[in-house]
Design a protein around this motif. Structure first.
Motif, short mmCIF file in Angstrom:
data_model
loop_
_atom_site.label_atom_id
_atom_site.label_comp_id
_atom_site.label_asym_id
_atom_site.label_seq_id
_atom_site.Cartn_x
_atom_site.Cartn_y
_atom_site.Cartn_z
N ALA A 31 59.35 19.50 67.49
CA ALA A 31 59.83 19.21 68.84
C ALA A 31 58.67 19.24 69.81
O ALA A 31 57.62 19.81 69.51
CB ALA A 31 60.89 20.24 69.23
N PRO A 32 58.81 18.64 71.01
CA PRO A 32 57.71 18.62 71.97
C PRO A 32 57.11 20.00 72.25
O PRO A 32 55.89 20.15 72.31
CB PRO A 32 58.36 18.03 73.22
CG PRO A 32 59.42 17.13 72.70
CD PRO A 32 59.96 17.85 71.49
N GLU A 33 57.96 21.03 72.40
CA GLU A 33 57.45 22.36 72.70
C GLU A 33 56.55 22.88 71.57
O GLU A 33 55.49 23.47 71.81
CB GLU A 33 58.60 23.35 72.93
CG GLU A 33 59.58 22.94 74.00
CD GLU A 33 60.60 21.92 73.51
OE1 GLU A 33 60.88 21.87 72.29
OE2 GLU A 33 61.10 21.15 74.35
N GLY A 34 57.01 22.66 70.33
CA GLY A 34 56.22 23.13 69.19
C GLY A 34 54.92 22.37 69.03
O GLY A 34 53.89 22.95 68.67
N LEU A 35 54.95 21.07 69.30
CA LEU A 35 53.75 20.26 69.21
C LEU A 35 52.71 20.68 70.24
O LEU A 35 51.51 20.79 69.94
CB LEU A 35 54.10 18.79 69.39
CG LEU A 35 54.84 18.13 68.22
CD1 LEU A 35 55.51 16.85 68.66
CD2 LEU A 35 53.90 17.88 67.06
N GLU A 36 53.17 20.94 71.46
CA GLU A 36 52.25 21.36 72.51
C GLU A 36 51.67 22.75 72.21
O GLU A 36 50.49 23.01 72.45
CB GLU A 36 52.96 21.33 73.86
CG GLU A 36 53.26 19.90 74.31
CD GLU A 36 54.27 19.82 75.44
OE1 GLU A 36 54.62 20.88 76.01
OE2 GLU A 36 54.71 18.71 75.76
N LYS A 37 52.49 23.62 71.67
CA LYS A 37 52.02 24.95 71.28
C LYS A 37 50.99 24.84 70.17
O LYS A 37 50.00 25.60 70.14
CB LYS A 37 53.21 25.80 70.82
CG LYS A 37 52.85 27.24 70.48
CD LYS A 37 54.09 28.02 70.09
CE LYS A 37 53.73 29.46 69.71
NZ LYS A 37 54.94 30.23 69.29
N LEU A 38 51.19 23.90 69.25
CA LEU A 38 50.23 23.69 68.16
C LEU A 38 48.85 23.36 68.71
O LEU A 38 47.84 23.93 68.27
CB LEU A 38 50.72 22.54 67.27
CG LEU A 38 49.82 22.18 66.09
CD1 LEU A 38 50.00 23.17 64.96
CD2 LEU A 38 50.11 20.76 65.60
N TRP A 39 48.80 22.48 69.68
CA TRP A 39 47.51 22.07 70.24
C TRP A 39 46.82 23.22 70.97
O TRP A 39 45.59 23.30 70.98
CB TRP A 39 47.68 20.87 71.16
CG TRP A 39 47.80 19.59 70.38
CD1 TRP A 39 48.95 18.96 69.99
CD2 TRP A 39 46.73 18.79 69.89
NE1 TRP A 39 48.65 17.83 69.28
CE2 TRP A 39 47.30 17.69 69.20
CE3 TRP A 39 45.33 18.89 69.96
CZ2 TRP A 39 46.53 16.70 68.59
CZ3 TRP A 39 44.57 17.90 69.34
CH2 TRP A 39 45.16 16.83 68.68
N THR A 40 47.58 24.11 71.58
CA THR A 40 46.94 25.25 72.26
C THR A 40 46.24 26.16 71.26
O THR A 40 45.31 26.89 71.63
CB THR A 40 47.95 26.08 73.08
OG1 THR A 40 48.91 26.68 72.19
CG2 THR A 40 48.67 25.21 74.09
N ALA A 41 46.68 26.13 70.01
CA ALA A 41 46.06 26.95 68.96
C ALA A 41 44.95 26.21 68.22
O ALA A 41 44.30 26.78 67.34
CB ALA A 41 47.13 27.41 67.96
N SER A 42 44.73 24.95 68.56
CA SER A 42 43.76 24.15 67.83
C SER A 42 42.33 24.49 68.23
O SER A 42 42.08 24.99 69.33
CB SER A 42 44.02 22.65 68.05
OG SER A 42 43.74 22.29 69.40
N ARG A 43 41.41 24.20 67.33
CA ARG A 43 40.00 24.45 67.57
C ARG A 43 39.19 23.28 67.03
O ARG A 43 39.61 22.60 66.09
CB ARG A 43 39.56 25.74 66.87
CG ARG A 43 40.27 26.99 67.36
CD ARG A 43 39.88 27.34 68.79
NE ARG A 43 40.53 28.55 69.27
CZ ARG A 43 41.66 28.57 69.94
NH1 ARG A 43 42.30 27.43 70.22
NH2 ARG A 43 42.19 29.71 70.36
#
Length: 292
Positions: free
Chosen positions: A135-147
């Motif tokens: 879902a959009p919320e999960g996808l956006e949260k994923l990117w905040t954890a990306s490096r």
């Protein structure tokens, strides 16, 4: 059909599902996704059947190969695709919303191979994400954890700091790459001799595209995010060692011999971890990516 997203897959059903769900949020609609199931023995076939049943805002096409390797799977998917631009994405790479749009723009502009920017999330984050709906919320949260990995930063530097150097084709990585159909045909597609072993078939493709006159260019707007699944870059390149030796023997070119000798020594000496590392990260802040 402006573009075809080409995805080979093998035994990554849960991650593939998250990838297909994430493609719902692209800023353009003039694309299809073509998945080649390369003989998976998990739930991949069942999952693809459910997705192909409808409800997606893009066209999904599914084809199959009998565990012949990623190169053969990509060739098969391309053979049934319709797009003028071919975008290569892996079954564990989550696209940002402008991913397709950015690749179309770059790969349509002359003889260019569009190399997008790859971010990475640690394994523990990837495993949690793969178990939840994209879902959009999960996808956006994923990117905040990306490096940004050390290896990807090396690619960025190689293609931007010294854009005129001869070895740009070395940055060919088919987890985030786009080329026109004409360029793909001129390059001759993927050499299927590399088989199921990881590595080098995309390097070979990049070299062939370069010889055909297609220039590798960096495309920071075409972002996708790797759901990490390995903690050892050295182990991957050790596995790829025979493939690099095959590529070295394939071409009669002293410059390539010198380069691949260097890579082979690095791999054999365990030092590839320093050069190609994907499990150590830079201090770059993650991009802000919105799926709304």
């Amino acid at each position: 059909m402006d573009a075809s997203v080409i995805i080979p897959t093998f035994n990554k059903a849960s991650r593939l599902c998250r990838v297909l769900e994430a493609f719902r949020y692209q800023t353009v609609r003039s694309f299809e996704v073509v998945v080649c199931n390369d003989g998976s023995t998990d739930e991949t076939a069942k999952a693809l059947e459910a997705f192909a049943g409808g409800g997606l805002p893009y066209s999904l096409k599914v084809t199959n190969t009998a565990n012949q390797g990623a190169g053969a799977a990509r060739n098969r998917a391309v053979s049934v695709s319709r797009g003028d631009i071919l975008i290569f994405n892996d079954d564990d790479m989550i696209p940002s919303p402008r991913y397709v749009e950015a690749h179309i723009a770059a790969a349509s502009n002359g003889r260019f191979v569009s190399r997008g920017e790859r971010w990475t999330v640690p394994i523990e984050v990837a495993e949690t994400f793969a178990s939840e709906p994209a879902a959009p919320e999960g996808l956006e949260k994923l990117w905040t954890a990306s490096r940004l990995s050390v290896g990807e930063n090396w690619t960025r530097t190689a293609l931007t700091v010294s854009p005129g150097h001869y070895f740009k084709w070395l940055q060919s990585c088919t987890s985030n790459l786009a080329i026109s159909r004409e360029g793909f045909d001129r390059a001759g597609g993927f050499d299927e001799h590399y088989g199921t072993r990881w590595g080098a078939e995309d390097t070979d493709f990049g070299y062939c595209a370069d010889r055909a006159g297609w220039m590798m260019t960096y495309n920071p707007e075409a972002l996708n995010c790797h759901l990490e699944h390995s903690t050892s870059s050295s182990a991957k390149f050790e596995q790829a060692y025979p493939n690099f030796l095959y590529m070295q023997s394939k071409y009669q070119n002293r410059v390539i011999d010198t380069l691949l000798d260097f890579i082979s020594v690095k791999i054999a000496g365990q030092a590839s971890h320093d050069l190609f590392n994907e499990d150590e990260f830079t201090n770059d802040l993650p991009p802000k990516v919105a799926y709304r």
